[in-house]
Design a protein around this motif. Sequence first.
Motif, PDB file in Angstrom:
ATOM      1  N   UNK A 148       0.787  -1.220   0.000  1.00 52.99           N
ATOM      2  CA  UNK A 148       0.000   0.000   0.000  1.00 52.99           C
ATOM      3  C   UNK A 148       0.821   1.272   0.000  1.00 52.99           C
ATOM      4  N   UNK A 149       2.078   1.175  -0.417  1.00 53.55           N
ATOM      5  CA  UNK A 149       2.952   2.347  -0.433  1.00 53.55           C
ATOM      6  C   UNK A 149       3.279   2.725  -1.882  1.00 53.55           C
ATOM      7  N   UNK A 150       3.994   3.828  -2.039  1.00 54.55           N
ATOM      8  CA  UNK A 150       4.385   4.324  -3.351  1.00 54.55           C
ATOM      9  C   UNK A 150       5.900   4.359  -3.454  1.00 54.55           C
ATOM     10  N   UNK A 151       6.435   3.960  -4.603  1.00 55.21           N
ATOM     11  CA  UNK A 151       7.850   4.147  -4.896  1.00 55.21           C
ATOM     12  C   UNK A 151       7.945   5.138  -6.041  1.00 55.21           C
ATOM     13  N   UNK A 152       8.712   6.202  -5.849  1.00 58.12           N
ATOM     14  CA  UNK A 152       8.857   7.191  -6.912  1.00 58.12           C
ATOM     15  C   UNK A 152      10.326   7.446  -7.202  1.00 58.12           C
ATOM     16  N   UNK A 153      10.584   8.048  -8.351  1.00 63.47           N
ATOM     17  CA  UNK A 153      11.937   8.358  -8.788  1.00 63.47           C
ATOM     18  C   UNK A 153      12.145   9.864  -8.738  1.00 63.47           C
ATOM     19  N   UNK A 154      13.322  10.261  -8.257  1.00 63.90           N
ATOM     20  CA  UNK A 154      13.641  11.687  -8.180  1.00 63.90           C
ATOM     21  C   UNK A 154      14.853  11.998  -9.041  1.00 63.90           C
ATOM     22  N   UNK A 173       6.201   4.643 -12.679  1.00 64.57           N
ATOM     23  CA  UNK A 173       6.749   5.322 -11.514  1.00 64.57           C
ATOM     24  C   UNK A 173       6.361   6.803 -11.506  1.00 64.57           C
ATOM     25  N   UNK A 174       5.837   7.317 -10.397  1.00 60.81           N
ATOM     26  CA  UNK A 174       5.763   8.776 -10.273  1.00 60.81           C
ATOM     27  C   UNK A 174       7.192   9.327 -10.331  1.00 60.81           C
ATOM     28  N   UNK A 175       7.418  10.342 -11.149  1.00 62.28           N
ATOM     29  CA  UNK A 175       8.762  10.878 -11.351  1.00 62.28           C
ATOM     30  C   UNK A 175       8.759  12.374 -11.075  1.00 62.28           C
ATOM     31  N   UNK A 176       9.774  12.828 -10.323  1.00 62.38           N
ATOM     32  CA  UNK A 176       9.862  14.225  -9.923  1.00 62.38           C
ATOM     33  C   UNK A 176      11.242  14.782 -10.264  1.00 62.38           C
ATOM     34  N   UNK A 177      11.305  16.102 -10.387  1.00 63.35           N
ATOM     35  CA  UNK A 177      12.545  16.747 -10.821  1.00 63.35           C
ATOM     36  C   UNK A 177      13.627  16.766  -9.756  1.00 63.35           C
ATOM     37  N   UNK A 178      13.233  16.636  -8.485  1.00 70.57           N
ATOM     38  CA  UNK A 178      14.220  16.672  -7.408  1.00 70.57           C
ATOM     39  C   UNK A 178      13.733  15.825  -6.239  1.00 70.57           C
ATOM     40  N   UNK A 184       7.760  16.303  -1.179  1.00 72.41           N
ATOM     41  CA  UNK A 184       6.632  17.217  -0.956  1.00 72.41           C
ATOM     42  C   UNK A 184       5.369  16.780  -1.681  1.00 72.41           C
ATOM     43  N   UNK A 185       5.521  16.153  -2.855  1.00 73.06           N
ATOM     44  CA  UNK A 185       4.358  15.935  -3.714  1.00 73.06           C
ATOM     45  C   UNK A 185       3.963  14.479  -3.914  1.00 73.06           C
ATOM     46  N   UNK A 186       4.790  13.524  -3.513  1.00 75.94           N
ATOM     47  CA  UNK A 186       4.459  12.132  -3.802  1.00 75.94           C
ATOM     48  C   UNK A 186       3.205  11.694  -3.054  1.00 75.94           C
ATOM     49  N   UNK A 187       2.405  10.799  -3.665  1.00 79.88           N
ATOM     50  CA  UNK A 187       1.175  10.348  -3.008  1.00 79.88           C
ATOM     51  C   UNK A 187       1.476   9.551  -1.742  1.00 79.88           C
TER      52      UNK A 187
END
Length: 200
Positions: A148-154, A173-178, A184-187
């Motif tokens: 039930x967690x999220x893995x994202x790439x920065x 993958x949710x992907x963010x610039x930093x 701050x923004x990941x679900x």
Amino acid sequence: MTVVPDDQLMTLICDTCGASLTATACVLPDAEVVWTLVSEHGWSGSPFATGPHRCPHCSLLPPARSGHSSGGGHGPGGVLGIDHLDDATVVTATGDIDLDTGDALRAALREAADASGPVVVDLSRVHVIDSTGLGLLVRAHLDARERGATLCLAAPSRFIRTVLHTMRLDGVFPTYDSRDDALARMPRPLSAPSVNGTRS
């Protein structure tokens, strides 16, 4: 080394021993993409036609590099650090994510999973990723989703973004610039209500 395409077939050539494999590369129509061919036949190396690639036998051999420091030329073991920040865990990778550094990243992602909560994989110091690294990220994504967690790439490099897009993984993958942007923004999952009605 470049994989040689021929109609529906592609030929992989091992950069270590010269062994070759000719087979159909399914799913992906781009002649420059060989990830399915590499992964389905136990080879390791670049997801693109331009190498390096190693056959299953040579993939098990230690890399032929000068020096005896851990991780060779890929930085300190492929993982710079694991930080636990509030409810999230940040795994900072470094160097190239490939067969030679995969074990360090695999161990770090397991530690992050044990900590529960969302996971950020900071790729700002990574420039190259091969099929081994892609497989580790996909596995960690599935593990996170199961709990039930999220893995994202920065901060993935332009090359990594291209690889993800070409492999049709950019929507996974949710992907963010930093790193800060990701934190701050990941679900995040909603907190469960406590016994007295307030959220924990």
